[in-house]
Every structure is written in C-alpha cells, then in structure tokens.
Scaffold this motif. Structure first.
Motif, PDB file in Angstrom:
ATOM      1  N   VAL A  38       0.924  -1.228   0.026  1.00 45.94           N
ATOM      2  CA  VAL A  38      -0.174  -0.142   0.009  1.00 45.94           C
ATOM      3  C   VAL A  38       0.932   1.213   0.053  1.00 45.94           C
ATOM      4  O   VAL A  38       1.901   1.271   0.695  1.00 45.94           O
ATOM      5  N   GLY A  39       0.484   2.225  -0.746  1.00 51.99           N
ATOM      6  CA  GLY A  39       1.495   3.470  -1.133  1.00 51.99           C
ATOM      7  C   GLY A  39       0.609   4.829  -1.041  1.00 51.99           C
ATOM      8  O   GLY A  39      -0.654   4.784  -1.647  1.00 51.99           O
ATOM      9  N   PHE A  40       1.129   5.672  -0.011  1.00 56.18           N
ATOM     10  CA  PHE A  40       0.213   6.949   0.078  1.00 56.18           C
ATOM     11  C   PHE A  40       1.412   8.154  -0.674  1.00 56.18           C
ATOM     12  O   PHE A  40       2.639   7.757  -0.359  1.00 56.18           O
ATOM     13  N   ASN A  41       0.884   8.922  -1.415  1.00 56.89           N
ATOM     14  CA  ASN A  41       1.790  10.172  -1.936  1.00 56.89           C
ATOM     15  C   ASN A  41       1.534  11.077  -0.645  1.00 56.89           C
ATOM     16  O   ASN A  41       0.383  11.686  -0.600  1.00 56.89           O
ATOM     17  N   VAL A  42       2.521  11.288   0.019  1.00 56.76           N
ATOM     18  CA  VAL A  42       2.680  12.721   0.988  1.00 56.76           C
ATOM     19  C   VAL A  42       3.502  13.468   0.505  1.00 56.76           C
ATOM     20  O   VAL A  42       4.843  13.433   0.721  1.00 56.76           O
ATOM     21  N   GLY A  43       3.075  14.704  -0.064  1.00 58.26           N
ATOM     22  CA  GLY A  43       3.693  15.802  -0.572  1.00 58.26           C
ATOM     23  C   GLY A  43       4.669  15.485  -1.506  1.00 58.26           C
ATOM     24  O   GLY A  43       5.925  16.196  -1.454  1.00 58.26           O
ATOM     25  N   GLY A  44       4.307  14.468  -2.527  1.00 49.94           N
ATOM     26  CA  GLY A  44       5.468  14.108  -3.398  1.00 49.94           C
ATOM     27  C   GLY A  44       6.335  12.994  -2.999  1.00 49.94           C
ATOM     28  O   GLY A  44       7.332  12.687  -3.941  1.00 49.94           O
ATOM     29  N   TYR A  45       6.272  12.687  -2.043  1.00 49.41           N
ATOM     30  CA  TYR A  45       7.328  11.278  -1.455  1.00 49.41           C
ATOM     31  C   TYR A  45       6.271  10.238  -0.922  1.00 49.41           C
ATOM     32  O   TYR A  45       4.805  10.425  -0.645  1.00 49.41           O
ATOM     33  N   GLU A  46       6.828   9.007  -0.994  1.00 45.36           N
ATOM     34  CA  GLU A  46       5.885   7.932  -0.728  1.00 45.36           C
ATOM     35  C   GLU A  46       5.985   7.134   0.601  1.00 45.36           C
ATOM     36  O   GLU A  46       7.375   7.000   1.024  1.00 45.36           O
ATOM     37  N   LEU A  47       4.905   6.985   1.348  1.00 45.29           N
ATOM     38  CA  LEU A  47       4.765   6.240   2.523  1.00 45.29           C
ATOM     39  C   LEU A  47       4.270   4.769   2.212  1.00 45.29           C
ATOM     40  O   LEU A  47       2.931   5.023   1.805  1.00 45.29           O
ATOM     41  N   GLY A  48       4.854   3.853   2.157  1.00 41.69           N
ATOM     42  CA  GLY A  48       4.543   2.561   1.823  1.00 41.69           C
ATOM     43  C   GLY A  48       4.604   1.530   2.970  1.00 41.69           C
ATOM     44  O   GLY A  48       4.924   1.744   4.116  1.00 41.69           O
ATOM     45  N   PHE A  49       3.628   0.364   2.842  1.00 42.67           N
ATOM     46  CA  PHE A  49       3.204  -0.420   3.773  1.00 42.67           C
ATOM     47  C   PHE A  49       3.568  -1.859   3.175  1.00 42.67           C
ATOM     48  O   PHE A  49       3.028  -1.831   2.128  1.00 42.67           O
ATOM     49  N   VAL A  50       4.356  -2.804   3.880  1.00 42.51           N
ATOM     50  CA  VAL A  50       4.339  -4.200   3.388  1.00 42.51           C
ATOM     51  C   VAL A  50       3.811  -5.177   4.431  1.00 42.51           C
ATOM     52  O   VAL A  50       3.910  -4.784   5.772  1.00 42.51           O
ATOM     53  N   PRO A  51       2.843  -6.183   3.951  1.00 38.76           N
ATOM     54  CA  PRO A  51       2.336  -7.122   5.186  1.00 38.76           C
ATOM     55  C   PRO A  51       3.120  -7.691   5.791  1.00 38.76           C
ATOM     56  O   PRO A  51       4.248  -8.002   5.372  1.00 38.76           O
ATOM     57  N   ASP A  52       2.909  -8.138   7.058  1.00 42.32           N
ATOM     58  CA  ASP A  52       3.645  -9.602   7.706  1.00 42.32           C
ATOM     59  C   ASP A  52       4.847  -9.093   8.005  1.00 42.32           C
ATOM     60  O   ASP A  52       5.701 -10.335   8.230  1.00 42.32           O
TER      61      ASP A  52
END
Length: 120
Positions: A38-52
């Motif tokens: 899952v990826g969010f665009n936060v002010g032109g930068y990415e905050l991502g999440f990987v499971p488990d």
C-alpha cells in the motif's frame, strides 16, 4: 548518485488496519492499494506498507515528515491511537521535531523546519 528521499516503507502486521489508520492520520486514501503493498503520496514522497513484516520499533530509524505545526501534528497522532515517542522539542534554528510509535510498532516522526519549503 542519490537523488533524495523518495519512499519510506514500514512493515505492518495487518495491512488493512494500517491502511485505515494512516488514511485517517494523513487525511487521504492511498494511491496504490494491493494485498502486497500500500502506498500513499505524501507531498510528493511515498509512505508505503508491506504486510506481515516485523517493525523495527523504537530502536529503528525515524523518518521525519514535514508538517506546518509539529506540536499539533504530534497531539493529533496521539489522539488517533499512536503512543508517545520523543516529545516535540526545539533542536535549534527554529526546527521542531518529535516522534510517535504508530499502532503497528513503527516510529513516525514529524518535523517543522523553517529552512525547508515545498517548491512552488
């Protein structure tokens, strides 16, 4: 050659729960939402999440995300269920920073830095 920070990826035990929590915290939905990332665009930068994955916890590195008011952002994250990390403090030059531990065990930092501005 490095071009600058682009993405910070946090491991989370429950991807759906992390997506919901960060959607509230960031006040936006992710731009990319799949069972493996899952990826969010936060002010032109990415905050991502990987499971488990296993979170690094309080001893791990801290990514500091720019905010206009560090104290207000810190308090808002706590109100959403984050745990206190490092209280907001002035580290010199008008730079204010602090961190919380998100509900998934990751450090999330906020920084108010008058020396950096988003490009117009």
């Amino acid at each position: 050659m490095f071009q600058g920070l682009r993405t910070v990826v946090y491991p989370v035990g429950d991807l759906a729960e992390a997506t919901a929590w960060y959607s509230r915290a960031l006040e936006q939905e992710p731009y990319f939402n799949e069972p493996f990332y899952v990826g969010f665009n936060v002010g032109g930068y990415e905050l991502g999440f990987v499971p488990d994955g296993k979170a690094a916890g309080p001893a791990g590195p801290t990514a500091y995300w720019g905010v206009p008011d560090a104290a207000a952002a810190y308090e808002r994250l706590l109100s959403l269920g984050a745990q206190p990390g490092e209280a907001v403090q002035d580290v010199g030059g008008g730079v204010l920073l602090g961190s919380v531990l998100d509900p998934f065990g990751n450090l999330l930092g906020v920084i108010q830095n008058p020396h950096f501005a988003l490009p117009a």
